[in-house]
Design a protein around this motif. Structure first.
Motif, PDB file in Angstrom:
ATOM      1  N   ILE A  20     -24.781  21.346 118.883  1.00 48.89           N
ATOM      2  CA  ILE A  20     -25.695  21.034 118.143  1.00 48.89           C
ATOM      3  C   ILE A  20     -25.876  19.710 117.633  1.00 48.89           C
ATOM      4  O   ILE A  20     -27.126  19.358 117.460  1.00 48.89           O
ATOM      5  CB  ILE A  20     -25.515  21.925 116.907  1.00 48.89           C
ATOM      6  CG1 ILE A  20     -27.066  22.432 116.436  1.00 48.89           C
ATOM      7  CG2 ILE A  20     -24.867  21.377 115.794  1.00 48.89           C
ATOM      8  CD1 ILE A  20     -27.941  23.218 117.280  1.00 48.89           C
ATOM      9  N   GLU A  21     -24.856  18.938 117.664  1.00 52.21           N
ATOM     10  CA  GLU A  21     -24.970  17.524 117.604  1.00 52.21           C
ATOM     11  C   GLU A  21     -25.963  16.543 118.314  1.00 52.21           C
ATOM     12  O   GLU A  21     -26.493  15.919 117.649  1.00 52.21           O
ATOM     13  CB  GLU A  21     -23.551  16.693 117.570  1.00 52.21           C
ATOM     14  CG  GLU A  21     -22.366  17.263 116.717  1.00 52.21           C
ATOM     15  CD  GLU A  21     -21.135  16.675 117.084  1.00 52.21           C
ATOM     16  OE1 GLU A  21     -20.583  15.990 116.253  1.00 52.21           O
ATOM     17  OE2 GLU A  21     -20.511  16.952 118.334  1.00 52.21           O
ATOM     18  N   LEU A  22     -26.127  17.209 119.454  1.00 55.18           N
ATOM     19  CA  LEU A  22     -27.377  16.342 120.102  1.00 55.18           C
ATOM     20  C   LEU A  22     -28.697  16.728 119.671  1.00 55.18           C
ATOM     21  O   LEU A  22     -29.465  15.886 119.664  1.00 55.18           O
ATOM     22  CB  LEU A  22     -27.182  17.083 121.742  1.00 55.18           C
ATOM     23  CG  LEU A  22     -25.910  16.779 122.553  1.00 55.18           C
ATOM     24  CD1 LEU A  22     -25.924  17.683 123.767  1.00 55.18           C
ATOM     25  CD2 LEU A  22     -25.734  15.349 122.701  1.00 55.18           C
TER      26      LEU A  22
ATOM     27  N   ILE B 298     -28.604  29.152 120.943  1.00 58.47           N
ATOM     28  CA  ILE B 298     -29.890  28.930 120.984  1.00 58.47           C
ATOM     29  C   ILE B 298     -30.216  28.377 122.334  1.00 58.47           C
ATOM     30  O   ILE B 298     -29.379  27.606 122.792  1.00 58.47           O
ATOM     31  CB  ILE B 298     -30.557  28.044 119.834  1.00 58.47           C
ATOM     32  CG1 ILE B 298     -29.942  26.506 119.927  1.00 58.47           C
ATOM     33  CG2 ILE B 298     -30.407  28.619 118.688  1.00 58.47           C
ATOM     34  CD1 ILE B 298     -30.462  25.637 118.892  1.00 58.47           C
ATOM     35  N   GLN B 299     -31.372  28.828 122.907  1.00 56.06           N
ATOM     36  CA  GLN B 299     -31.789  28.057 124.202  1.00 56.06           C
ATOM     37  C   GLN B 299     -33.224  27.793 123.995  1.00 56.06           C
ATOM     38  O   GLN B 299     -34.000  28.292 123.470  1.00 56.06           O
ATOM     39  CB  GLN B 299     -31.842  29.265 125.221  1.00 56.06           C
ATOM     40  CG  GLN B 299     -32.058  28.919 126.593  1.00 56.06           C
ATOM     41  CD  GLN B 299     -31.905  29.977 127.594  1.00 56.06           C
ATOM     42  OE1 GLN B 299     -32.037  31.179 127.314  1.00 56.06           O
ATOM     43  NE2 GLN B 299     -31.398  29.726 128.837  1.00 56.06           N
ATOM     44  N   CYS B 300     -33.388  26.393 124.857  1.00 58.22           N
ATOM     45  CA  CYS B 300     -34.625  25.980 124.893  1.00 58.22           C
ATOM     46  C   CYS B 300     -35.391  26.554 126.014  1.00 58.22           C
ATOM     47  O   CYS B 300     -35.002  26.827 127.017  1.00 58.22           O
ATOM     48  CB  CYS B 300     -34.354  24.294 125.417  1.00 58.22           C
ATOM     49  SG  CYS B 300     -35.890  23.455 125.570  1.00 58.22           S
ATOM     50  N   PRO B 301     -36.714  27.030 125.788  1.00 58.07           N
ATOM     51  CA  PRO B 301     -37.409  27.699 126.611  1.00 58.07           C
ATOM     52  C   PRO B 301     -38.043  26.829 127.681  1.00 58.07           C
ATOM     53  O   PRO B 301     -38.307  27.215 128.678  1.00 58.07           O
ATOM     54  CB  PRO B 301     -38.430  28.245 125.615  1.00 58.07           C
ATOM     55  CG  PRO B 301     -38.738  27.403 124.521  1.00 58.07           C
ATOM     56  CD  PRO B 301     -37.366  26.979 124.298  1.00 58.07           C
ATOM     57  N   LYS B 302     -37.911  25.543 127.658  1.00 60.22           N
ATOM     58  CA  LYS B 302     -38.294  24.509 128.474  1.00 60.22           C
ATOM     59  C   LYS B 302     -37.180  24.201 129.630  1.00 60.22           C
ATOM     60  O   LYS B 302     -37.411  24.350 130.621  1.00 60.22           O
ATOM     61  CB  LYS B 302     -38.813  23.403 127.927  1.00 60.22           C
ATOM     62  CG  LYS B 302     -40.170  23.429 127.053  1.00 60.22           C
ATOM     63  CD  LYS B 302     -41.460  23.916 128.033  1.00 60.22           C
ATOM     64  CE  LYS B 302     -42.510  23.765 127.092  1.00 60.22           C
ATOM     65  NZ  LYS B 302     -43.878  24.084 127.383  1.00 60.22           N
ATOM     66  N   CYS B 303     -36.275  23.742 128.992  1.00 62.52           N
ATOM     67  CA  CYS B 303     -35.013  23.071 129.981  1.00 62.52           C
ATOM     68  C   CYS B 303     -33.924  24.265 130.071  1.00 62.52           C
ATOM     69  O   CYS B 303     -33.007  24.000 131.018  1.00 62.52           O
ATOM     70  CB  CYS B 303     -34.665  21.796 129.486  1.00 62.52           C
ATOM     71  SG  CYS B 303     -33.649  21.810 127.858  1.00 62.52           S
TER      72      CYS B 303
ATOM     73  N   ASN C 178     -33.571  15.822 115.217  1.00 60.72           N
ATOM     74  CA  ASN C 178     -33.964  16.344 114.225  1.00 60.72           C
ATOM     75  C   ASN C 178     -33.310  16.279 112.726  1.00 60.72           C
ATOM     76  O   ASN C 178     -32.423  17.051 112.318  1.00 60.72           O
ATOM     77  CB  ASN C 178     -33.967  17.979 114.717  1.00 60.72           C
ATOM     78  CG  ASN C 178     -34.722  18.279 115.766  1.00 60.72           C
ATOM     79  OD1 ASN C 178     -35.869  18.526 115.872  1.00 60.72           O
ATOM     80  ND2 ASN C 178     -34.014  18.331 117.043  1.00 60.72           N
ATOM     81  N   ASN C 179     -33.604  15.223 112.066  1.00 63.22           N
ATOM     82  CA  ASN C 179     -33.097  14.860 110.906  1.00 63.22           C
ATOM     83  C   ASN C 179     -33.159  16.059 109.895  1.00 63.22           C
ATOM     84  O   ASN C 179     -34.401  16.648 109.781  1.00 63.22           O
ATOM     85  CB  ASN C 179     -33.391  13.330 110.388  1.00 63.22           C
ATOM     86  CG  ASN C 179     -33.430  12.439 111.074  1.00 63.22           C
ATOM     87  OD1 ASN C 179     -32.413  12.179 111.853  1.00 63.22           O
ATOM     88  ND2 ASN C 179     -34.170  11.515 111.332  1.00 63.22           N
ATOM     89  N   GLY C 180     -32.057  16.162 109.164  1.00 63.02           N
ATOM     90  CA  GLY C 180     -32.211  17.369 108.235  1.00 63.02           C
ATOM     91  C   GLY C 180     -31.927  18.810 108.666  1.00 63.02           C
ATOM     92  O   GLY C 180     -32.107  19.603 107.851  1.00 63.02           O
TER      93      GLY C 180
ATOM     94  N   ILE D  18     -33.136  17.978 123.393  1.00 60.70           N
ATOM     95  CA  ILE D  18     -32.751  16.852 124.240  1.00 60.70           C
ATOM     96  C   ILE D  18     -33.654  16.583 125.420  1.00 60.70           C
ATOM     97  O   ILE D  18     -33.719  15.378 125.972  1.00 60.70           O
ATOM     98  CB  ILE D  18     -31.357  17.090 124.594  1.00 60.70           C
ATOM     99  CG1 ILE D  18     -31.087  18.339 125.607  1.00 60.70           C
ATOM    100  CG2 ILE D  18     -30.619  17.191 123.468  1.00 60.70           C
ATOM    101  CD1 ILE D  18     -29.639  18.485 126.024  1.00 60.70           C
ATOM    102  N   CYS D  19     -34.592  17.683 125.886  1.00 61.79           N
ATOM    103  CA  CYS D  19     -35.468  17.376 126.861  1.00 61.79           C
ATOM    104  C   CYS D  19     -36.719  16.651 126.502  1.00 61.79           C
ATOM    105  O   CYS D  19     -37.656  16.653 127.346  1.00 61.79           O
ATOM    106  CB  CYS D  19     -35.836  18.557 127.719  1.00 61.79           C
ATOM    107  SG  CYS D  19     -36.682  19.883 126.764  1.00 61.79           S
ATOM    108  N   ASN D  20     -36.733  16.415 125.253  1.00 64.75           N
ATOM    109  CA  ASN D  20     -37.956  15.814 124.556  1.00 64.75           C
ATOM    110  C   ASN D  20     -39.182  16.597 124.469  1.00 64.75           C
ATOM    111  O   ASN D  20     -40.166  16.067 124.228  1.00 64.75           O
ATOM    112  CB  ASN D  20     -38.145  14.517 125.415  1.00 64.75           C
ATOM    113  CG  ASN D  20     -37.202  13.346 125.087  1.00 64.75           C
ATOM    114  OD1 ASN D  20     -36.662  13.332 123.998  1.00 64.75           O
ATOM    115  ND2 ASN D  20     -37.027  12.558 126.032  1.00 64.75           N
TER     116      ASN D  20
END
Length: 82
Positions: free
Chosen positions: A56-58, A35-40, A63-65, A12-14
């Motif tokens: 996870i909906e976000l 799960i954790q984003c290593p950036k944000c 991330n289609n699929g 979500i942080c692009n």
């Protein structure tokens, strides 16, 4: 399930990242895999929706699929509520 997050995904942080998997995290309603984003450093539940963490909906929007329709349904049906 964890294998899905060992690939490059858009957070979500692009940023395109490989999420870190964190098992057995406790909330007021039970135990989760996160799960954790290593950036944000945002935390997302991958087993069921929980108000204590991002859901996870976000990530599914970017991330289609990533999840099948059944996986999405199971995720929402097993959700914690306030």
């Amino acid at each position: 399930m964890a294998e899905k997050f060992k690939n490059n995904l858009k957070c979500i942080c692009n940023n395109i990242v490989v999420f870190e998997i964190i098992n057995d995290v406790e909330c007021n309603w039970g135990i989760h895999t996160l799960i954790q984003c290593p950036k944000c450093e945002e935390l997302f539940t991958v087993d069921k929706k929980c108000p204590a963490f991002q859901n996870i909906e976000l990530l599914l929007k970017n991330n289609n699929g990533l999840f099948s329709k059944k996986e999405q349904s199971d995720y929402l049906e097993n959700s914690h509520s306030l």
